[in-house]
Design a protein around this motif. Sequence first.
Motif, PDB file in Angstrom:
ATOM      1  N   ILE A 285       0.829  -1.208   0.000  1.00  0.00           N
ATOM      2  CA  ILE A 285       0.000   0.000   0.000  1.00  0.00           C
ATOM      3  C   ILE A 285       0.864   1.260   0.000  1.00  0.00           C
ATOM      4  CG2 ILE A 285      -1.589   1.378   1.405  1.00  0.00           C
ATOM      5  CD1 ILE A 285      -2.940  -1.260   2.196  1.00  0.00           C
TER       6      ILE A 285
ATOM      7  N   ARG B  37      -7.029  12.541  -5.608  1.00  0.00           N
ATOM      8  CA  ARG B  37      -7.401  11.129  -5.711  1.00  0.00           C
ATOM      9  C   ARG B  37      -6.679  10.281  -4.667  1.00  0.00           C
ATOM     10  NH1 ARG B  37     -10.906  13.107  -7.248  1.00  0.00           N
ATOM     11  NH2 ARG B  37     -11.890  13.232  -9.288  1.00  0.00           N
ATOM     12  N   THR B  38      -5.610  10.831  -4.091  1.00  0.00           N
ATOM     13  CA  THR B  38      -4.865  10.124  -3.044  1.00  0.00           C
ATOM     14  C   THR B  38      -4.450  11.117  -1.961  1.00  0.00           C
ATOM     15  OG1 THR B  38      -3.938   8.652  -4.742  1.00  0.00           O
ATOM     16  CG2 THR B  38      -2.931   8.563  -2.557  1.00  0.00           C
TER      17      THR B  38
ATOM     18  N   THR C  33     -13.485   9.208   0.837  1.00  0.00           N
ATOM     19  CA  THR C  33     -12.999   7.827   0.801  1.00  0.00           C
ATOM     20  C   THR C  33     -14.168   6.858   0.671  1.00  0.00           C
ATOM     21  OG1 THR C  33     -11.078   8.398   2.186  1.00  0.00           O
ATOM     22  CG2 THR C  33     -11.678   6.069   2.045  1.00  0.00           C
ATOM     23  N   ARG C  34     -15.193   7.069   1.480  1.00  0.00           N
ATOM     24  CA  ARG C  34     -16.370   6.198   1.448  1.00  0.00           C
ATOM     25  C   ARG C  34     -17.106   6.286   0.114  1.00  0.00           C
ATOM     26  NH1 ARG C  34     -18.352   7.392   7.657  1.00  0.00           N
ATOM     27  NH2 ARG C  34     -17.292   5.607   8.608  1.00  0.00           N
TER      28      ARG C  34
ATOM     29  N   GLY D 187     -15.672   6.487  -2.622  1.00  0.00           N
ATOM     30  CA  GLY D 187     -14.830   5.865  -3.634  1.00  0.00           C
ATOM     31  C   GLY D 187     -14.062   6.854  -4.486  1.00  0.00           C
TER      32      GLY D 187
ATOM     33  N   MET E 150      -8.293   7.607  -2.282  1.00  0.00           N
ATOM     34  CA  MET E 150      -7.541   6.596  -1.531  1.00  0.00           C
ATOM     35  C   MET E 150      -6.824   7.341  -0.413  1.00  0.00           C
ATOM     36  SD  MET E 150      -4.499   3.989  -2.655  1.00  0.00           S
ATOM     37  CE  MET E 150      -3.788   2.858  -1.439  1.00  0.00           C
ATOM     38  N   SER E 151      -7.064   6.938   0.813  1.00  0.00           N
ATOM     39  CA  SER E 151      -6.505   7.656   1.956  1.00  0.00           C
ATOM     40  C   SER E 151      -5.693   6.723   2.851  1.00  0.00           C
ATOM     41  CB  SER E 151      -7.632   8.309   2.769  1.00  0.00           C
ATOM     42  OG  SER E 151      -8.615   7.340   3.122  1.00  0.00           O
ATOM     43  N   VAL E 152      -4.491   7.151   3.169  1.00  0.00           N
ATOM     44  CA  VAL E 152      -3.608   6.372   4.035  1.00  0.00           C
ATOM     45  C   VAL E 152      -3.162   7.254   5.191  1.00  0.00           C
ATOM     46  CG1 VAL E 152      -1.435   5.110   4.205  1.00  0.00           C
ATOM     47  CG2 VAL E 152      -2.816   4.933   2.129  1.00  0.00           C
TER      48      VAL E 152
ATOM     49  N   PHE F 100     -10.580   5.198   6.843  1.00  0.00           N
ATOM     50  CA  PHE F 100      -9.619   5.501   5.789  1.00  0.00           C
ATOM     51  C   PHE F 100      -9.362   4.230   4.982  1.00  0.00           C
ATOM     52  CE2 PHE F 100      -9.248   9.131   8.362  1.00  0.00           C
ATOM     53  CZ  PHE F 100      -8.531  10.100   7.688  1.00  0.00           C
ATOM     54  N   THR F 101      -8.804   4.399   3.777  1.00  0.00           N
ATOM     55  CA  THR F 101      -8.493   3.223   2.964  1.00  0.00           C
ATOM     56  C   THR F 101      -7.551   2.311   3.729  1.00  0.00           C
ATOM     57  OG1 THR F 101      -8.670   4.594   0.977  1.00  0.00           O
ATOM     58  CG2 THR F 101      -7.620   2.435   0.732  1.00  0.00           C
ATOM     59  N   TYR F 102      -6.555   2.914   4.386  1.00  0.00           N
ATOM     60  CA  TYR F 102      -5.638   2.114   5.187  1.00  0.00           C
ATOM     61  C   TYR F 102      -5.079   2.946   6.332  1.00  0.00           C
ATOM     62  CZ  TYR F 102      -2.272  -1.387   6.570  1.00  0.00           C
ATOM     63  OH  TYR F 102      -1.587  -2.325   7.296  1.00  0.00           O
TER      64      TYR F 102
END
Length: 398
Positions: free
Chosen positions: A179, A313-314, A344-345, A347, A350-352, A371-373
Amino acid sequence: MSKLRTIDDINVANKKVLVRVDFNVPIEDGNISSDARIKQAIPTIVELLKKGAKVILASHLGRPKGEKVPDLSLSIIEQTLRTNLPGVDISFVADVVGSAAKSAANKLAQGQVLLLENLRYEAGEETNDLGLATKLAGLADIYVDDAFSCAHRSHASIQAVAELLPSVAGRLMEKEIGILSRVLETPKLPLAAIIGGSKISSKLGVLKNLATKVQYLIIGGAMANTFLHAKGHNVGTSLCEVEMTEVVNEILVSASNHDCKVVIPIDVVVAKALEANIETENVMVEQVPQEKMILDVGHGSIKKLGEICKICRTVIWNGPLGAFEVSPFDVGTIAVAEIVVEFTRAGKLMSVVGGGDTVAALERVGAEHAFTYTTMAGGAFLEWLEGRILPGVKVLED
């Protein structure tokens, strides 16, 4: 990046497998206050057991510095481990590499788990001592590292032992590296990094590296005060590293050269002291009173960050935007977290997120899993963001 060796590359049937996990859990009043780190290790343990391995778990807890500190014994982990591994035969040995540990390891049968005592009871752990690593290697046939959160440390149980046994990454290690590699090396663009915290000096490498990789570098926390000072704004009695002004200017120039927009607050929340429920004022950064300190981002800044998150987007996040430990200076961090979670929810993002303070802030509003991760790694996450080679990862690569 070189190819990472994983569990897929080895046969563990009837083998003693030494698994380096991170069970450095928070303890309050003699009880584990969060078992998140233990839960994260379960998939690797279960997979190894299903494949017929004899599993030996090794971890540190706290900083006993080579002394046997009773309050830092891993015996406290045993019951929580049983809860998370129902039906599995689990035993604990109050030893790391001595005769008791050796005997317990040799008696293991397939499908059984042995938990060793705190690795840092051994003075050689933090010095990457080859003698200690050799003894650890003597307990097993194969080494699996599932502690990315410790991968930045050249310790005996992380680096030296991996050079003495067939060594691979566990599923958590594999997942985290995958990731984090994706968000820095092949992210969906635009990419934003939210970096908060108190001192630029502690995250200098991170800021310098990200300024060359992201489209938006969002500065929060007391670090933002130093950026505001460098731009000629008065910051009152705020925490500010005046001596870092030249470094800030270098980062700004580098960011400009790499088409990275550095985003600092346009308005802030100020107060006379860092105290709960004290009288506060939302002011533009040009109007910070001399006798007050900046303790959070303002409403306008929150709106601006929301607009940036909407087009990105990230997002990578490390560090709170304000003095989140004290209400009401957690408002900015919580508000932006809710925005990131919303996209994030949906779609769209992408969240880290990573780092102890950041995760703690998100836990206050139950957003840490939205969060995505979310990585539990603190120091390793920061060094990864700096672009450093992590010894615990390098040793697992072909």
